[in-house]
Each structure stands twice: as structure tokens, then as C-alpha cells.
Design a protein around this motif. Structure first.
Motif, PDB file in Angstrom:
ATOM      1  N   ASN A   1       0.812  -1.217   0.000  1.00  0.00           N
ATOM      2  CA  ASN A   1       0.000   0.000   0.000  1.00  0.00           C
ATOM      3  C   ASN A   1       0.848   1.271   0.000  1.00  0.00           C
ATOM      4  N   GLN A   2       1.789   1.328  -0.927  1.00  0.00           N
ATOM      5  CA  GLN A   2       2.573   2.553  -1.149  1.00  0.00           C
ATOM      6  C   GLN A   2       2.360   2.992  -2.598  1.00  0.00           C
ATOM      7  N   PRO A   3       1.153   3.539  -2.878  1.00  0.00           N
ATOM      8  CA  PRO A   3       0.760   3.761  -4.273  1.00  0.00           C
ATOM      9  C   PRO A   3       1.687   4.676  -5.070  1.00  0.00           C
ATOM     10  N   MET A   4       2.185   5.760  -4.463  1.00  0.00           N
ATOM     11  CA  MET A   4       3.041   6.664  -5.248  1.00  0.00           C
ATOM     12  C   MET A   4       4.322   5.960  -5.684  1.00  0.00           C
ATOM     13  N   LYS A   5       4.902   5.177  -4.783  1.00  0.00           N
ATOM     14  CA  LYS A   5       6.118   4.439  -5.131  1.00  0.00           C
ATOM     15  C   LYS A   5       5.820   3.376  -6.178  1.00  0.00           C
ATOM     16  N   ALA A   6       4.652   2.751  -6.063  1.00  0.00           N
ATOM     17  CA  ALA A   6       4.249   1.750  -7.059  1.00  0.00           C
ATOM     18  C   ALA A   6       4.103   2.413  -8.427  1.00  0.00           C
ATOM     19  N   ILE A   7       3.443   3.564  -8.466  1.00  0.00           N
ATOM     20  CA  ILE A   7       3.237   4.300  -9.721  1.00  0.00           C
ATOM     21  C   ILE A   7       4.586   4.597 -10.379  1.00  0.00           C
ATOM     22  N   GLU A   8       5.558   5.045  -9.571  1.00  0.00           N
ATOM     23  CA  GLU A   8       6.881   5.378 -10.109  1.00  0.00           C
ATOM     24  C   GLU A   8       7.585   4.146 -10.669  1.00  0.00           C
ATOM     25  N   ALA A   9       7.503   3.032  -9.937  1.00  0.00           N
ATOM     26  CA  ALA A   9       8.153   1.801 -10.403  1.00  0.00           C
ATOM     27  C   ALA A   9       7.486   1.308 -11.688  1.00  0.00           C
ATOM     28  N   TYR A  10       6.154   1.341 -11.728  1.00  0.00           N
ATOM     29  CA  TYR A  10       5.439   0.930 -12.945  1.00  0.00           C
ATOM     30  C   TYR A  10       5.771   1.863 -14.114  1.00  0.00           C
ATOM     31  N   ASP A  11       5.941   3.156 -13.815  1.00  0.00           N
ATOM     32  CA  ASP A  11       6.347   4.110 -14.853  1.00  0.00           C
ATOM     33  C   ASP A  11       7.651   3.673 -15.511  1.00  0.00           C
ATOM     34  N   LYS A  12       8.613   3.301 -14.670  1.00  0.00           N
ATOM     35  CA  LYS A  12       9.912   2.842 -15.178  1.00  0.00           C
ATOM     36  C   LYS A  12       9.729   1.605 -16.062  1.00  0.00           C
ATOM     37  N   ALA A  13       8.920   0.666 -15.578  1.00  0.00           N
ATOM     38  CA  ALA A  13       8.670  -0.567 -16.339  1.00  0.00           C
ATOM     39  C   ALA A  13       8.023  -0.230 -17.680  1.00  0.00           C
ATOM     40  N   LEU A  14       7.066   0.687 -17.671  1.00  0.00           N
ATOM     41  CA  LEU A  14       6.329   1.032 -18.894  1.00  0.00           C
ATOM     42  C   LEU A  14       7.191   1.844 -19.861  1.00  0.00           C
ATOM     43  N   THR A  15       8.170   2.561 -19.330  1.00  0.00           N
ATOM     44  CA  THR A  15       9.117   3.261 -20.194  1.00  0.00           C
ATOM     45  C   THR A  15       9.927   2.250 -20.999  1.00  0.00           C
ATOM     46  N   LEU A  16      10.240   1.114 -20.354  1.00  0.00           N
ATOM     47  CA  LEU A  16      11.019   0.063 -21.011  1.00  0.00           C
ATOM     48  C   LEU A  16      10.136  -0.811 -21.886  1.00  0.00           C
ATOM     49  N   ASP A  17       8.898  -1.047 -21.430  1.00  0.00           N
ATOM     50  CA  ASP A  17       7.945  -1.856 -22.203  1.00  0.00           C
ATOM     51  C   ASP A  17       6.558  -1.293 -21.969  1.00  0.00           C
ATOM     52  N   GLY A  18       6.132  -0.402 -22.877  1.00  0.00           N
ATOM     53  CA  GLY A  18       4.897   0.341 -22.658  1.00  0.00           C
ATOM     54  C   GLY A  18       3.632  -0.393 -23.039  1.00  0.00           C
ATOM     55  N   ASN A  19       3.768  -1.629 -23.485  1.00  0.00           N
ATOM     56  CA  ASN A  19       2.588  -2.323 -24.014  1.00  0.00           C
ATOM     57  C   ASN A  19       2.169  -3.514 -23.179  1.00  0.00           C
ATOM     58  N   ASP A  20       2.291  -3.408 -21.867  1.00  0.00           N
ATOM     59  CA  ASP A  20       1.908  -4.507 -20.995  1.00  0.00           C
ATOM     60  C   ASP A  20       0.584  -4.172 -20.311  1.00  0.00           C
ATOM     61  N   PRO A  21      -0.514  -4.806 -20.762  1.00  0.00           N
ATOM     62  CA  PRO A  21      -1.827  -4.475 -20.203  1.00  0.00           C
ATOM     63  C   PRO A  21      -1.913  -4.724 -18.699  1.00  0.00           C
ATOM     64  N   ASP A  22      -1.183  -5.742 -18.204  1.00  0.00           N
ATOM     65  CA  ASP A  22      -1.240  -6.035 -16.765  1.00  0.00           C
ATOM     66  C   ASP A  22      -0.610  -4.912 -15.954  1.00  0.00           C
ATOM     67  N   VAL A  23       0.528  -4.420 -16.429  1.00  0.00           N
ATOM     68  CA  VAL A  23       1.216  -3.328 -15.718  1.00  0.00           C
ATOM     69  C   VAL A  23       0.386  -2.051 -15.801  1.00  0.00           C
ATOM     70  N   LEU A  24      -0.178  -1.778 -16.974  1.00  0.00           N
ATOM     71  CA  LEU A  24      -1.042  -0.602 -17.124  1.00  0.00           C
ATOM     72  C   LEU A  24      -2.234  -0.677 -16.170  1.00  0.00           C
TER      73      LEU A  24
END
Length: 129
Positions: free
Chosen positions: A24-47
Motif C-alpha cells: 500500500n505505497q501507491p506513489m512508489k508503485a506508480i513510479e516503479a510501474y512508470d519505469k517498467a512502462l518506459t522500457l515496455d509500454g505495451n503490458d496491459p497487466d502493468v497498465l
């Protein structure tokens, strides 16, 4: 730490995002997912997971954007539709849109874990209780 050695590893960023999601640390999760999506922006699960975190911090428009993108990438992605309906109904107060999204969900998955729940939610909206 995998990320300090290999900062280009998208799945390591996803895993980090999940750890923050679960703790339950949403801002940190958002940032980590941002990094992942920068590397692979087409993952529906991560989105979708990032969209759920956006919802948790109250960024409903960004949540909708993520969830719609996830579903556009994979039209059979039920998890994004499930959550999109929740945002429309609970956060944006748009029952018509929630019903539309959940109807689409049931076309893809008429049976399954959440299908009966989705049916019940539509039913409650239609019958107003």
C-alpha cells in the motif's frame, strides 16, 4: 539488488511495483510501474496495476486512461474492464459508462471468477439498490 545492476530490466521494475502495490505505497508503485512502462509500454497487466494505484491516490482520469489503454492493447483483458467499471461507477459517478464497460466484460467472459459479481453490480445499478 537486480535494479542497481540492471536498471533496464522491465520485469524487475514490475516486481518492485508489485511490492509497493501490496504494501500500500501507491506513489512508489506508480513510479516503479512508470519505469517498467518506459522500457515496455505495451503490458496491459502493468497498465492495469498502475491504473489501480492511480485510483488509490485519486487520479481518476489517469486511472481511466491506463485502463482504457490496457483494454485497447488486449481487448480480451478482463481485469482492466473490471477496474474501469469500478472507477466509472464509484469515482466518476457515471453508471451508464460503468454498465457499458461491464457489459463488454461479460461478452468476453460470460462465466468465471468475477463474472457473477459483475452481473450483480450491473443488476444493482439497473434496479437502483
Amino acid at each position: 539488488n537486480e535494479l542497481s545492476q540492471n536498471p533496464e530490466n522491465a520485469s524487475a521494475w514490475v516486481q518492485l511495483g508489485h511490492n509497493y502495490f501490496d504494501s500500500n505505497q501507491p506513489m512508489k508503485a506508480i513510479e516503479a510501474y512508470d519505469k517498467a512502462l518506459t522500457l515496455d509500454g505495451n503490458d496491459p497487466d502493468v497498465l492495469t496495476d498502475q491504473g489501480i494505484m492511480y485510483r488509490r491516490v485519486g487520479w481518476f482520469d489517469k486511472a481511466v486512461e491506463n485502463l482504457e489503454k490496457a483494454n485497447a492493447l488486449n481487448p480480451r483483458h478482463t481485469q482492466s474492464l473490471y477496474n474501469l467499471g469500478i472507477v466509472y461507477r464509484d469515482d466518476l459517478g457515471d453508471q451508464a459508462k460503468a454498465k457499458e464497460v461491464w457489459t463488454k466484460y461479460l461478452e468476453i467472459a460470460p462465466t468465471g471468477n468475477n463474472s457473477d459479481q459483475v452481473r450483480t453490480m450491473i443488476d444493482h445499478m439497473e434496479n437502483g439498490h
